[in-house]
Write a protein that holds these residues in place. Structure first.
Motif, PDB file in Angstrom:
ATOM      1  N   ASP A 188      25.858  24.385  33.815  1.00 18.80           N
ATOM      2  CA  ASP A 188      25.107  23.651  32.726  1.00 18.80           C
ATOM      3  C   ASP A 188      25.030  24.446  31.517  1.00 18.80           C
ATOM      4  O   ASP A 188      24.962  24.108  30.431  1.00 18.80           O
ATOM      5  CB  ASP A 188      23.707  23.477  33.270  1.00 18.80           C
ATOM      6  N   ASP A 189      25.254  25.640  31.630  1.00 27.80           N
ATOM      7  CA  ASP A 189      25.244  26.594  30.412  1.00 27.80           C
ATOM      8  C   ASP A 189      26.698  27.175  30.145  1.00 27.80           C
ATOM      9  O   ASP A 189      27.052  27.177  28.888  1.00 27.80           O
ATOM     10  CB  ASP A 189      24.615  27.994  30.908  1.00 27.80           C
ATOM     11  N   GLY A 190      27.546  27.004  31.157  1.00 27.79           N
ATOM     12  CA  GLY A 190      28.818  27.479  30.512  1.00 27.79           C
ATOM     13  C   GLY A 190      29.126  29.165  30.124  1.00 27.79           C
ATOM     14  O   GLY A 190      28.212  29.606  30.491  1.00 27.79           O
ATOM     15  N   PRO A 191      30.237  29.447  29.911  1.00 27.23           N
ATOM     16  CA  PRO A 191      30.247  30.847  29.713  1.00 27.23           C
ATOM     17  C   PRO A 191      29.556  31.334  28.519  1.00 27.23           C
ATOM     18  O   PRO A 191      29.381  30.680  27.628  1.00 27.23           O
ATOM     19  CB  PRO A 191      31.639  31.415  29.525  1.00 27.23           C
ATOM     20  N   THR A 192      28.831  32.436  28.795  1.00 29.91           N
ATOM     21  CA  THR A 192      27.818  33.105  27.563  1.00 29.91           C
ATOM     22  C   THR A 192      28.532  34.594  27.180  1.00 29.91           C
ATOM     23  O   THR A 192      29.390  34.724  27.715  1.00 29.91           O
ATOM     24  CB  THR A 192      26.581  33.219  28.164  1.00 29.91           C
ATOM     25  N   HIS A 193      27.851  34.963  26.288  1.00 29.16           N
ATOM     26  CA  HIS A 193      28.119  36.408  25.703  1.00 29.16           C
ATOM     27  C   HIS A 193      28.142  37.346  27.065  1.00 29.16           C
ATOM     28  O   HIS A 193      28.844  38.453  26.908  1.00 29.16           O
ATOM     29  CB  HIS A 193      27.565  36.724  24.635  1.00 29.16           C
ATOM     30  N   ILE A 194      27.013  37.022  27.857  1.00 25.35           N
ATOM     31  CA  ILE A 194      27.040  38.201  29.176  1.00 25.35           C
ATOM     32  C   ILE A 194      28.143  37.787  29.992  1.00 25.35           C
ATOM     33  O   ILE A 194      28.971  38.961  30.502  1.00 25.35           O
ATOM     34  CB  ILE A 194      25.561  38.081  29.957  1.00 25.35           C
ATOM     35  N   THR A 195      28.819  36.605  30.297  1.00 24.23           N
ATOM     36  CA  THR A 195      30.100  36.205  31.062  1.00 24.23           C
ATOM     37  C   THR A 195      31.182  37.020  30.563  1.00 24.23           C
ATOM     38  O   THR A 195      31.919  37.430  31.161  1.00 24.23           O
ATOM     39  CB  THR A 195      30.114  34.647  30.842  1.00 24.23           C
ATOM     40  N   ARG A 196      31.241  36.747  29.012  1.00 22.50           N
ATOM     41  CA  ARG A 196      32.287  37.741  28.495  1.00 22.50           C
ATOM     42  C   ARG A 196      32.243  39.045  28.854  1.00 22.50           C
ATOM     43  O   ARG A 196      33.376  39.695  28.890  1.00 22.50           O
ATOM     44  CB  ARG A 196      32.595  37.140  27.050  1.00 22.50           C
ATOM     45  N   GLU A 197      31.143  39.455  28.561  1.00 18.86           N
ATOM     46  CA  GLU A 197      30.959  41.069  28.691  1.00 18.86           C
ATOM     47  C   GLU A 197      31.442  41.431  30.270  1.00 18.86           C
ATOM     48  O   GLU A 197      31.984  42.581  30.404  1.00 18.86           O
ATOM     49  CB  GLU A 197      29.599  41.478  28.437  1.00 18.86           C
ATOM     50  N   HIS A 198      30.793  40.878  31.173  1.00 13.83           N
ATOM     51  CA  HIS A 198      31.105  41.208  32.591  1.00 13.83           C
ATOM     52  C   HIS A 198      32.570  40.998  32.740  1.00 13.83           C
ATOM     53  O   HIS A 198      33.177  41.978  33.539  1.00 13.83           O
ATOM     54  CB  HIS A 198      30.344  40.326  33.469  1.00 13.83           C
ATOM     55  N   LEU A 199      33.122  39.948  32.392  1.00 16.48           N
ATOM     56  CA  LEU A 199      34.714  39.718  32.488  1.00 16.48           C
ATOM     57  C   LEU A 199      35.447  41.010  31.825  1.00 16.48           C
ATOM     58  O   LEU A 199      36.181  41.378  32.565  1.00 16.48           O
ATOM     59  CB  LEU A 199      35.130  38.338  31.914  1.00 16.48           C
ATOM     60  N   GLY A 200      34.911  41.320  30.785  1.00 18.36           N
ATOM     61  CA  GLY A 200      35.643  42.506  30.189  1.00 18.36           C
ATOM     62  C   GLY A 200      35.646  43.713  30.757  1.00 18.36           C
ATOM     63  O   GLY A 200      36.607  44.363  31.069  1.00 18.36           O
ATOM     64  N   ILE A 201      34.462  44.003  31.381  1.00 20.59           N
ATOM     65  CA  ILE A 201      34.231  45.298  32.214  1.00 20.59           C
ATOM     66  C   ILE A 201      35.316  45.085  33.407  1.00 20.59           C
ATOM     67  O   ILE A 201      36.055  46.175  33.755  1.00 20.59           O
ATOM     68  CB  ILE A 201      32.859  45.334  32.698  1.00 20.59           C
ATOM     69  N   MET A 202      35.189  44.179  33.970  1.00 20.99           N
ATOM     70  CA  MET A 202      36.021  43.795  35.238  1.00 20.99           C
ATOM     71  C   MET A 202      37.396  44.112  34.924  1.00 20.99           C
ATOM     72  O   MET A 202      38.544  44.573  35.705  1.00 20.99           O
ATOM     73  CB  MET A 202      35.791  42.607  35.868  1.00 20.99           C
ATOM     74  N   LEU A 203      37.916  43.130  33.912  1.00 23.32           N
ATOM     75  CA  LEU A 203      39.522  43.397  33.540  1.00 23.32           C
ATOM     76  C   LEU A 203      39.758  44.780  33.202  1.00 23.32           C
ATOM     77  O   LEU A 203      40.839  45.474  33.518  1.00 23.32           O
ATOM     78  CB  LEU A 203      39.796  42.575  32.478  1.00 23.32           C
ATOM     79  N   ALA A 204      38.860  45.339  32.389  1.00 23.29           N
ATOM     80  CA  ALA A 204      39.138  46.858  31.937  1.00 23.29           C
ATOM     81  C   ALA A 204      39.484  47.746  33.013  1.00 23.29           C
ATOM     82  O   ALA A 204      40.054  48.724  32.992  1.00 23.29           O
ATOM     83  CB  ALA A 204      38.162  47.454  31.084  1.00 23.29           C
ATOM     84  N   MET A 205      38.497  47.511  34.063  1.00 26.39           N
ATOM     85  CA  MET A 205      38.716  48.456  35.398  1.00 26.39           C
ATOM     86  C   MET A 205      39.909  47.842  36.182  1.00 26.39           C
ATOM     87  O   MET A 205      39.946  48.421  37.484  1.00 26.39           O
ATOM     88  CB  MET A 205      37.348  48.368  36.277  1.00 26.39           C
ATOM     89  N   ASP A 206      40.853  47.200  35.834  1.00 25.10           N
ATOM     90  CA  ASP A 206      41.786  46.395  36.724  1.00 25.10           C
ATOM     91  C   ASP A 206      41.473  45.659  37.914  1.00 25.10           C
ATOM     92  O   ASP A 206      42.032  45.935  38.902  1.00 25.10           O
ATOM     93  CB  ASP A 206      42.700  47.656  36.888  1.00 25.10           C
ATOM     94  N   ILE A 207      40.380  45.255  37.600  1.00 31.58           N
ATOM     95  CA  ILE A 207      39.407  44.537  38.970  1.00 31.58           C
ATOM     96  C   ILE A 207      40.244  42.980  38.958  1.00 31.58           C
ATOM     97  O   ILE A 207      39.859  42.245  37.833  1.00 31.58           O
ATOM     98  CB  ILE A 207      38.168  44.631  39.142  1.00 31.58           C
ATOM     99  N   PRO A 208      40.893  42.325  39.810  1.00 32.07           N
ATOM    100  CA  PRO A 208      41.249  41.173  39.974  1.00 32.07           C
ATOM    101  C   PRO A 208      39.945  40.150  39.964  1.00 32.07           C
ATOM    102  O   PRO A 208      39.048  40.354  40.680  1.00 32.07           O
ATOM    103  CB  PRO A 208      41.939  41.034  41.208  1.00 32.07           C
ATOM    104  N   VAL A 209      39.999  39.104  38.875  1.00 34.07           N
ATOM    105  CA  VAL A 209      38.647  38.417  38.977  1.00 34.07           C
ATOM    106  C   VAL A 209      38.967  36.960  39.312  1.00 34.07           C
ATOM    107  O   VAL A 209      40.039  36.550  39.142  1.00 34.07           O
ATOM    108  CB  VAL A 209      38.323  38.257  37.529  1.00 34.07           C
ATOM    109  N   ILE A 210      37.849  36.684  40.073  1.00 35.13           N
ATOM    110  CA  ILE A 210      37.933  35.148  40.440  1.00 35.13           C
ATOM    111  C   ILE A 210      36.475  34.378  40.004  1.00 35.13           C
ATOM    112  O   ILE A 210      35.516  34.995  40.054  1.00 35.13           O
ATOM    113  CB  ILE A 210      37.606  35.181  42.271  1.00 35.13           C
ATOM    114  N   ILE A 211      36.825  33.288  39.277  1.00 37.74           N
ATOM    115  CA  ILE A 211      35.471  32.527  38.697  1.00 37.74           C
ATOM    116  C   ILE A 211      34.953  31.323  39.486  1.00 37.74           C
ATOM    117  O   ILE A 211      35.662  30.838  40.122  1.00 37.74           O
ATOM    118  CB  ILE A 211      36.013  32.073  37.179  1.00 37.74           C
TER     119      ILE A 211
END
Ligand code: GTP
Ligand code: MG
Length: 526
Positions: A236-259
């Motif tokens: 209902d909300d879709g991705p938000t600025h917090i979604t983007r921030e958490h995604l950025g942290i995971m990617l910066a730490m080289d953690i493979p992400v699953i949505i």
């Protein structure tokens, strides 16, 4: 002396109970006696389904003789060593005063070693997007009735506000290809059962979405030895600025992400489609390849490529639509490579004291392995020292372990240190690590967002492993850094030293400023 009083334990199957007046290290730890004690203990453990009970201070014939505190300590040290040879450990000691001295009931249990096939998954995402609910439904096999988050959010202020405020840990087990559901995740016995019985364990770290508590979310991602990161996005909300921030942290730490796109029951199909498109373009913007998962076949195609592609699942915790594919993924995901052949290292995440056990520190094993009885170093203290301690026992999901491996999230009972000395961000390690106390280091940093610009004297909070500490920054190759720019800096912990190594990645933040970095060189130690 207690005279001829008989000591009896009502309603206990006697086959696993051994009466001993006392055990004396100089006598009972000599090879022959020790072997005899060990074979006797194994026999008792077998008869007691993994539990043996030793009654100390009582003669063979059941007459209470009573012993002193010192005799009890000595007897326990003998039992501890013999138990460790039998793959067991002292679980607890119950003391009774008899008129002639002490009588103790020592419960020894076999340490079960959970499956080596172990994954750690951190779950992040915007507040209220359904992280805790997803985990509760995942491990119980149930549908959301609006209340399932209560299985994760157990703190009084979490219950009151319906907000996760701290990290919570939960485990999903697989027996063969089937999930080993827990009826009630709050029941310790259930967690122990799943941990013991399952062939594959997925330990989850449920983080928090509420923006002011980003510090805790970061700790849930950086503070643990994570194999994969789940990012939850409500349809209902879709991705938000917090979604983007958490995604950025995971990617910066080289953690493979699953949505996981959740709550697809709540909105019409076109809204789900819109959320999906927003996620696809977000992933493309950060240079990742989205992969919308619609079938078991899709899971099979991507399961060993998750560091390259980002799978997107569409689920509902109310209807359980899409859950079958998530189980399939969790059953099949390979654990990331683990550093087992290195000296043991764990960053302390939490510190607590358990009655009858003493000080317990918990965190993820970064590297190496740990067995009960190991001599370790703990530190650095505020003054930069390391203190020798002993690991008395190890637990994961309330289950005693004979060995902890990289990635396991464990509680370690440590002996030899005062509770006041223990703090988050310190380490316990094998002495062969030769740990240093780092006061300043050089790093490469990238500023992700900053309203103005960063110059020498800037003081952000740096998050490395479980460390969260104010540091003072000195720019080394530029007069200032703006959002999007990278540079070489010197960083100095403002209040106390920590153990860090070149190659460690970190996040720094201060107000609206966020950045990432990697330690390149250790400067001042001591
Ligand atoms: N309709 C519907 N509601 C859901 C679904 N998943 C979660 N919810 C509801 O969404 C609300 C928030 O769920 P939580 O699981 O607490 O969210 P959270 O992401 O853990 O929140 P924080 O930890 O506080 O950031 C609860 O009222 C849930 O019942 C879903 O798939 N469908
Ligand atoms: Mg939550």
């Amino acid at each position: 002396m207690a005279g001829n009083k008989r000591f009896t334990i009502p309603s206990v199957e006697k086959m696993h109970i051994e009466f001993k007046e006392k055990l004396i290290p100089e006598i009972h730890l000599r090879t022959e006696k020790r072997q005899k004690l060990a074979s006797q203990m194994k026999y008792r453990l077998e008869n007691g389904d993994g539990t043996a009970v030793y009654i100390l201070g009582v003669r063979d014939d059941g007459t209470a003789s009573g012993i002193t505190e010192i005799e009890l300590e000595e007897s326990l040290s003998v039992l501890r060593q013999v138990a460790s040879e039998c793959g067991a450990a002292i679980d607890r000691v119950e003391k009774f005063d008899s008129n002639g001295g002490l009588i103790a009931r020592v419960i020894i249990t076999t340490q079960s070693r959970p499956s080596v096939d172990h994954l750690v998954v951190s779950v992040a995402g915007h507040v209220n997007h359904g992280k805790s609910t997803f985990l509760a439904c995942l491990i119980t096999g149930e549908r959301d009735d609006g209340q399932k988050w209560l299985y994760l959010d157990t703190l009084p202020h979490e219950v009151e506000r319906n907000l996760s405020a701290d990290l919570h840990f939960i485990v999903l087990g697989f027996r063969g290809s089937e999930p080993n559901f827990m009826k009630n995740p709050l029941d310790r016995a259930e967690r122990i059962r799943v941990t013991r019985e399952s062939e594959r364990l997925v330990s989850f770290v449920d983080t928090v979405g509420h923006e002011p508590w980003l510090r805790t979310t970061i700790r849930g991602i950086l503070g643990q030895e994570i194999d994969y990161g789940f990012l939850v996005v409500a349809a209902d909300d879709g991705p938000t600025h917090i979604t983007r921030e958490h995604l950025g942290i995971m990617l910066a730490m080289d953690i493979p992400v699953i949505i996981l796109v959740t709550k697809i029951d709540k909105v019409p199909a076109n809204r789900v489609q819109a959320a999906e498109s927003e996620i696809v373009s977000l992933l493309k913007r950060v240079g990742r390849i989205p992969f919308i998962v619609n079938s078991v076949n899709d899971v099979e195609l991507l399961v060993d490529k998750v560091s390259v592609v980002v799978p997107v699942f569409k689920i509902s915790s109310v209807t359980r639509q899409g859950y079958d594919l998530v189980y399939h993924l969790l059953r099949r995901l390979p654990p990331r490579a683990k550093k087992k052949d290195q000296p043991f290292l764990l960053y302390i995440d939490r510190v607590y004291s358990v009655e009858g056990v003493g000080n317990v520190v918990s965190g993820s094993v970064r590297q190496g392995s740990l067995t009960p009885g190991a001599e370790l170093l703990l530190g650095p203290t505020r003054k930069g020292a390391y203190v020798p301690v002993r690991a008395r026992s190890i637990e994961m999901h309330y289950t005693r372990l004979a060995e902890a491996e990289p990635g396991y999230i464990v509680g370690v009972a440590v002996k030899g240190v005062r509770e006041e000395l223990l703090e988050r961000g310190m380490i316990i390690c094998d002495p062969s690590l030769n740990p240093v106390s780092v006061r300043s280091f050089e790093a490469e940093v990238t500023v992700l967002s900053h309203p103005t610009r960063i110059s020498t004297g800037y003081e952000p909070i740096v998050h490395i492993h479980t460390i969260a500490s104010t540091t003072r920054v000195k720019l080394l190759d530029k007069p200032y850094l703006k959002a999007g720019e990278s540079g070489r800096v010197e960083m100095r912990f403002k209040y106390r030293p920590f153990y860090i190594q070149p190659g460690d990645k970190f996040v720094f933040r201060e107000g609206k400023t966020k950045g990432i970095g990697v330690v390149t060189k250790i400067l001042e130690t001591g």
